[in-house]
Each structure stands twice: as structure tokens, then as C-alpha cells.
Design a protein around this motif. Structure first.
Motif, PDB file in Angstrom:
ATOM      1  N   UNK A   1       5.618 -17.481  -2.391  1.00  0.00           N
ATOM      2  CA  UNK A   1       4.314 -18.134  -2.443  1.00  0.00           C
ATOM      3  C   UNK A   1       4.460 -19.551  -2.990  1.00  0.00           C
ATOM      4  N   UNK A   2       4.338 -20.526  -2.071  1.00  0.00           N
ATOM      5  CA  UNK A   2       4.335 -21.921  -2.475  1.00  0.00           C
ATOM      6  C   UNK A   2       3.107 -22.617  -1.888  1.00  0.00           C
TER       7      UNK A   2
ATOM      8  N   UNK B   1      14.387 -21.983  -7.112  1.00  0.00           N
ATOM      9  CA  UNK B   1      15.114 -21.626  -8.334  1.00  0.00           C
ATOM     10  C   UNK B   1      14.348 -22.011  -9.592  1.00  0.00           C
ATOM     11  N   UNK B   2      13.565 -23.082  -9.481  1.00  0.00           N
ATOM     12  CA  UNK B   2      12.798 -23.543 -10.641  1.00  0.00           C
ATOM     13  C   UNK B   2      11.499 -22.767 -10.842  1.00  0.00           C
ATOM     14  N   UNK B   3      11.187 -21.917  -9.855  1.00  0.00           N
ATOM     15  CA  UNK B   3       9.926 -21.169  -9.950  1.00  0.00           C
ATOM     16  C   UNK B   3       9.963 -20.198 -11.114  1.00  0.00           C
ATOM     17  N   UNK B   4       8.799 -19.819 -11.551  1.00  0.00           N
ATOM     18  CA  UNK B   4       8.694 -18.927 -12.714  1.00  0.00           C
ATOM     19  C   UNK B   4       9.289 -17.554 -12.442  1.00  0.00           C
TER      20      UNK B   4
ATOM     21  N   UNK C   1       1.546 -17.687   6.470  1.00  0.00           N
ATOM     22  CA  UNK C   1       0.287 -18.337   6.109  1.00  0.00           C
ATOM     23  C   UNK C   1       0.521 -19.854   6.009  1.00  0.00           C
ATOM     24  N   UNK C   2       0.046 -20.603   7.015  1.00  0.00           N
ATOM     25  CA  UNK C   2       0.225 -22.053   7.001  1.00  0.00           C
ATOM     26  C   UNK C   2      -1.090 -22.767   7.312  1.00  0.00           C
TER      27      UNK C   2
ATOM     28  N   UNK D   1       2.364 -20.669   2.618  1.00  0.00           N
ATOM     29  CA  UNK D   1       2.520 -22.122   2.555  1.00  0.00           C
ATOM     30  C   UNK D   1       1.204 -22.834   2.863  1.00  0.00           C
ATOM     31  N   UNK D   2       0.092 -22.181   2.639  1.00  0.00           N
ATOM     32  CA  UNK D   2      -1.196 -22.789   2.937  1.00  0.00           C
ATOM     33  C   UNK D   2      -1.571 -23.839   1.885  1.00  0.00           C
TER      34      UNK D   2
END
Length: 326
Positions: free
Chosen positions: A35-36, A10-13, A79-80, A58-59
Motif C-alpha cells: 500500500x503506497x 524498505x523504509x516503510x514502517x 488500485x490506480x 497506488x491510488x
């Protein structure tokens, strides 16, 4: 500890730009890409509100366990890579997953992939393995991927054989550079079963220094287009295939001649003694009395019999001479 939660999302841009026109719940429900990467995340919280998620980045984090992804039945790309994962687990609900990136972790066994019936790409390169160990493959996972997996990246994992990967007959791309592969015959046997292989990278393996390494692999892999980063010229490939076919035909002809020669001359001939007849025997051969009811036979030697006969004859002559009859 940094956890990936819906509040962090929620805080993401991206959400801050769209929150004016809808609630957080609606936003999460519509979310397809998340994408984090490189956010120092150590754990994944409950993200079940993101039910339409298809791609998750999540890499480059600090995640130690794959968890809380059971909700993501629509996920196709995960993607990890470059985390702290030591075990491949909790992926059985990801039935639509087609690409899995787990390179640069601490995985020692490729396992837990039995339910991924649509997986086409698997990347497990560069694992941080204990000293002296190599990456190994669970036969159950390999068998389950035999009809779908097309691209496999196992570079830099201290691997010294690939027999366990033989069932992966749909492979089109294999990246296996910086390993310990050295058995040329093993490679030829396995690659001959992978009839769809188009790109192969075995750079910096001991086998690369074997005589005619490149020629032999080009001959075995009929449609290979790129070997160790170098394209394969079709004219060169055809020349090598024809050369091998001619060599094999010549060897077959020589083998057939040898077999015919053995059939036409079943008995060998001794230069000094002449042909050896199957029933021939010399005067010093043994004579054996047949055994009866399992009793061992009695063996007599003919030379001994003849000597005994001569001895008895000479003793008889001596007796007659003493009596004056001779």
C-alpha cells in the motif's frame, strides 16, 4: 520525482518492524500486499523482487504511466485510481488480475485488456476527458472480457450509447450514472441480452425521464434486484411482466386478424364502378403492337382509330352526294 522503489519499500514502517528477523530480499519475496497510496508517487521502478505480490494500492498519486508490472503474475487486485494515467497499457502479464481500478484518470479509450482472461471487475468512472469527448471502448478488449467481466463502472464519462458493450453478457452490476444515455429502445435491446444483470444504476441520465422508464427496464431485466438505488419488489415485477405479456398477445392477435383479412379479400372493390376485374379495360385504352427483336413497340389508341374511321366514312358520303349518287 518520487519513485516507487524497493528502497522506498524498505523504509516503510512494515519492513522496519520485520527487518530484525530477516533480510530485505526475504521480506520482499514474502510480500503479498503493498500500500503506497497518496504518497505523491510519479513513477514505478523495478519491483521484480516482489514476485508474490497479489494486491497493489497506488491510488491518489501522480503516476502518468502503467509500467514495470510485468513481474506481477500473481497480482489479483490493482488500485490506480486518481492518478494521471492516459493510456491502459502494459497489463498483458497480469493473467490472474480480477479487479482493476482506474477511475479518475485521463483515459479516453478502454483498451489493452485482451490478455486479462480472469478480470471480473473494471472501474473506469469519472475520467478527465477533453471537452466534448466521451469514453470509448475498443471492441477487442470488450470481446475478450465477454465471458468473465461481472462488474463495470463507467459513471460520469459523457457516454451516450452502449451498443459496444452488448457482448458483456456475464455482467451482474452496471454503474453508468451521470452520462448522456437517452435511447430507451437501445437500452432494452442491450439489457435483454444481459440475463444475469442484478444491479443497474442509470441515475441522472436523460433516459430516466422517458415515459414508463422504470417499468420497461424492470420488464426487460428479468432478475434485476436494484434499479437506480431502489430495490425492486418481486410482486410489482411479476405484475409488469404479466401485463406486458398480455399486451403483446393482444397485439399479435390483432396482427393475425389483419393478415387473414388481407388474404380473404385480395381485390379491392370500388363503390361507384363495381369490382375491378384484372382483364377489364375501357374503350380509350391503348393497344400496343409487340416489339420485334428488341425494337420498340408501336402504340395505337382505340379512340383515335374510331375517330379516323368515322372521318373516312363521312368524306365518302360527301363525294357520292356531289356525283349525284345519293
Amino acid at each position: 520525482m518520487v519513485r516507487l522503489t524497493v528502497h522506498l519499500i524498505a523504509k516503510s514502517s512494515n519492513h522496519s518492524k520485520t527487518c530484525r528477523s530477516g533480510s530485505l530480499q526475504q521480506y520482499l519475496k514474502k510480500l503479498t500486499h503493498l500500500n503506497f497510496s497518496n504518497k505523491s508517487i510519479e513513477d514505478i521502478d523495478d519491483l521484480s523482487m516482489c514476485r508474490n505480490l497479489t494486491v497493489l494500492y497506488l491510488y491518489d498519486n501522480q503516476i502518468s504511466q502503467i509500467c514495470n508490472l510485468g513481474f506481477a503474475s500473481n497480482l489479483t487486485h490493482l488500485y490506480m485510481q486518481n492518478n494521471n494515467i492516459s493510456c491502459i497499457e502494459n497489463l498483458s502479464s497480469l493473467h490472474k488480475l480480477s479487479k482493476l481500478f482506474l477511475g479518475g484518470n485521463s483515459i479516453t479509450v478502454v483498451e489493452g485488456l485482451e490478455e486479462l482472461k480472469n478480470l471480473k471487475e473494471l472501474h473506469v468512472e469519472g475520467q478527465r476527458l477533453p471537452r466534448g469527448e466521451k469514453l470509448v471502448f475498443d471492441p477487442r478488449s470488450i470481446s475478450s472480457l465477454s465471458e468473465t467481466l461481472c462488474i463495470l463502472n463507467i459513471c460520469k464519462n459523457n457516454i451516450d450509447e452502449i451498443w459496444d458493450l452488448a457482448p458483456l453478457r456475464k455482467l451482474t452490476h452496471l454503474f453508468a450514472a451521470d452520462n448522456q444515455l437517452q435511447d430507451m429502445q437501445e437500452l432494452e435491446t442491450v439489457f435483454s441480452q444481459w440475463t444475469q444483470l442484478r444491479l443497474l444504476d442509470l441515475s441522472r441520465n436523460p433516459v430516466c425521464h422517458k415515459p414508463k422508464y422504470r417499468d420497461r427496464l424492470i420488464t426487460v431485466c428479468k432478475i434485476l434486484e436494484d434499479l437506480d438505488g431502489k430495490q425492486i419488489n418481486e410482486l410489482s415485477r411479476q405484475f409488469l411482466i404479466n401485463w406486458k405479456a398480455s399486451k403483446d398477445a393482444k397485439k399479435k392477435l390483432e396482427d393475425e386478424k389483419d393478415i387473414k383479412g388481407q388474404i380473404s379479400n385480395p381485390l379491392t372493390t370500388d363503390i361507384h364502378m363495381g369490382p375491378k376485374h384484372l382483364l377489364a379495360h375501357d374503350r380509350s385504352s391503348s393497344l400496343t403492337k409487340p416489339s420485334e427483336f428488341g425494337k420498340p413497340g408501336v402504340t395505337f389508341r382505340t379512340d383515335q382509330v374510331q375517330a379516323d374511321s368515322r372521318g373516312r366514312r363521312s368524306r365518302g358520303l360527301n363525294i357520292l352526294m356531289r356525283r349525284g349518287r345519293l
